[in-house]
Design a protein around this motif. Structure first.
Motif, short mmCIF file in Angstrom:
data_model
loop_
_atom_site.label_atom_id
_atom_site.label_comp_id
_atom_site.label_asym_id
_atom_site.label_seq_id
_atom_site.Cartn_x
_atom_site.Cartn_y
_atom_site.Cartn_z
N UNK A 1 -99.83 56.55 83.33
CA UNK A 1 -99.19 55.25 83.16
C UNK A 1 -99.55 54.26 84.27
N UNK A 2 -100.44 54.64 85.17
CA UNK A 2 -100.84 53.75 86.26
C UNK A 2 -101.62 52.56 85.70
N UNK A 3 -101.26 51.36 86.15
CA UNK A 3 -101.89 50.13 85.67
C UNK A 3 -102.32 49.28 86.85
N UNK A 4 -103.10 48.23 86.56
CA UNK A 4 -103.69 47.40 87.61
C UNK A 4 -102.78 46.27 88.06
N UNK A 5 -101.72 45.98 87.32
CA UNK A 5 -100.83 44.86 87.68
C UNK A 5 -99.42 45.20 87.26
N UNK A 6 -98.47 44.55 87.91
CA UNK A 6 -97.06 44.80 87.60
C UNK A 6 -96.72 44.39 86.17
#
Length: 497
Positions: free
Chosen positions: A248-253
């Motif tokens: 679930x890691x993403x590049x932006x909030x």
């Protein structure tokens, strides 16, 4: 003394310079210079400034909002690993890793050699000493304080007894006392599988000046995994591994895409609307491992010495270029204090009279939670302040063009002549004001100058032409002559002197 006499007292020159030039009054005069190049330069600068003010400052950087520091309250709870249940529920089973999977625990075989200090040296972990491990519940492994929690990783246990020779009759003290407490070391133990413990974070945010207040159940947050200013290659690798292992890691909030390296944003786990993380996840987010050396030359791991982690909760209800958001969001931003250690001590009586105590020196990870960020509300006064301050930039555009016109551009000499206008000497204005309108017209006709306009306009026209009043003749009145002489004489002198 009359104003005319005072005027005669003022010298005409100072150090060879005309007094009227030295003390000339400068004021603004609007002049239209008919040069499209100069005008386009001026309006181009003004356009850029307006774009900067309206688009960048007001819309982009939300200059119409008033920001106030966020304050919060926090409740922290530690729980041992379970099989997806609440340990307070009947039948809930723990889910600890086997000791054989934990390299810091002494193995009960020939691979580990017991040392005299209670530690053991094992073939599979040669960098640091191993110790026997113990099982702890979340309550046993935590020391909870206001806005902080200590997660125990290593425990020294001691039995201590009050030395009765230090007292004549307790609590009356004896004359001398060499050793108040008689201490005997009981055990040195690692807390088993502490990275699998989970920490629940229940927090609320307030901003008294703006009147905003809400709890974490009404907000959405993320864990930020990125550079905190002291990252090395090892820390970067640990953070990359966390981003890679979390799907679930993403590049932006908000609106980010999936990523497998840091910086990344990881959503928290949720239980009854509250956030929780494993201790291991929070350690990875800071780029540290308990198996690393505590500090250069310590000879012990961070698991043995403990460490300190600052956990900032960064609140926000606005976004650049988007304005106010309907809900408050937050970011968890953990960072480790480099080369830090941490230890706290707990005492508990082991006898009814309090003369026997169990002392625990608890080394562990201190999570210190602090609020960060600002909450915004629309403020008309702030909007006016931004607009008023920005008007200065518009004035600077005019000043900048004037400087370029006078000193840089090709036609600077012509621009300077057009920008500056010097009036005639006003010393002669009093004489002209005493003349009649007919006399003024006659003077203008004698010089082939226009006779139209007001009386003031005719006087100015004569002065601009360079009019000088006639010089005094010998028939000038004696009184007038003596008045002028009196003004010119030093104070206290007479004409006879």
């Amino acid at each position: 003394m009359s104003c005319r006499c005072c005027r005669r007292c003022i010298p005409s020159t100072i150090c060879g310079a005309d007094v009227s030039d030295l003390f000339a009054y400068s004021t603004t005069k609007y002049i239209k210079i008919r040069d499209a190049r100069l005008g386009l330069l001026h309006y181009g600068l003004m356009f850029l400034i307006v774009v900067y003010i309206l688009v960048y400052q007001l819309i982009g950087k939300l200059g119409y909002l008033k920001f106030n520091d966020a304050q919060n309250t926090v409740r922290l709870t530690l729980q041992e690993p379970t099989q997806g249940c609440n340990p307070n529920d009947t039948g809930c089973k723990d889910n600890f890793a086997s000791l054989s999977q934990l390299p810091y625990c002494c193995a009960q075989n020939s691979s580990c050699k017991t040392n005299s200090d209670g530690s053991c040296s094992c073939d599979y972990r040669t960098s640091f000493k191993d110790y026997n491990c113990t099982w702890l519940s979340g309550t046993d492994a935590s020391v909870i304080r206001e806005s902080s929690i200590v997660v125990a990783t290593f425990i020294h246990e001691y039995d201590q007894s009050l030395n009765t020779t230090c007292f004549n009759s307790y609590p009356s003290a004896a004359n001398n006392c060499d050793d108040l407490w008689l201490i005997q070391e009981k055990a040195s133990l690692f807390a088993a599988d502490v990275e699998a413990f989970t920490m629940l974070i229940d927090h609320s945010v307030t901003s008294p000046k703006s009147g905003l207040a809400t709890t974490s159940r009404q907000m959405q947050g993320m864990l930020f995994v990125g550079d905190n200013g002291n990252d090395g290659d090892v820390s970067k690798a640990i953070k990359d591994e966390l981003c890679r292992s979390n799907p679930k890691a993403v590049t932006a909030q908000e609106g980010g895409s999936s990523t497998d390296h840091s910086p990344c944003y990881v959503p928290p786990n949720s239980a009854d609307g509250l956030d929780y993380f494993s201790v291991g996840t929070l350690l990875q987010a800071t780029g540290v491992t308990l198996e690393g050396e505590s500090y250069p030359g310590s000879g012990h791991s961070a698991r043995y010495e403990g460490l300190t982690i600052n956990l900032l909760i960064d609140y926000s209800n606005s976004r650049d270029w988007h304005g106010l958001q309907p809900n408050i969001s937050y970011l968890y931003k953990p960072s480790v204090v480099p080369q830090s250690t941490f230890k706290t001590t707990l005492l508990s009586p082991s006898s009814l009279n309090g003369q026997q105590m169990l002392k625990k020196d608890i080394h562990g990870v201190l999570f210190e939670v602090r609020p960060s960020g600002q909450l915004a509300v629309f403020d008309f006064t702030q909007l006016l302040l931004q607009l008023t301050t920005s008007l200065t930039l518009l004035a600077l555009a005019t000043v900048g063009v004037n400087i370029l016109a006078q000193y840089v551009l090709r036609y600077r000499h012509y621009y300077s002549e057009a920008l500056y206008d010097r009036t005639a000497d006003f010393d002669n204005i009093s004489f002209l004001e005493s003349q009649s309108d007919n006399h003024l017209r006659q003077e203008l006709e004698d010089r082939n100058l226009p006779t139209s306009g007001t009386r003031e306009r005719m006087i100015l026209r004569l002065m601009e032409y360079g009019y000088r009043p006639p010089r005094p003749t010998s028939t000038a009145s004696s009184d007038e002559f003596h008045r002028g002489l009196f003004c010119a004489l030093p104070l206290g002198a007479t004409s006879q002197d």
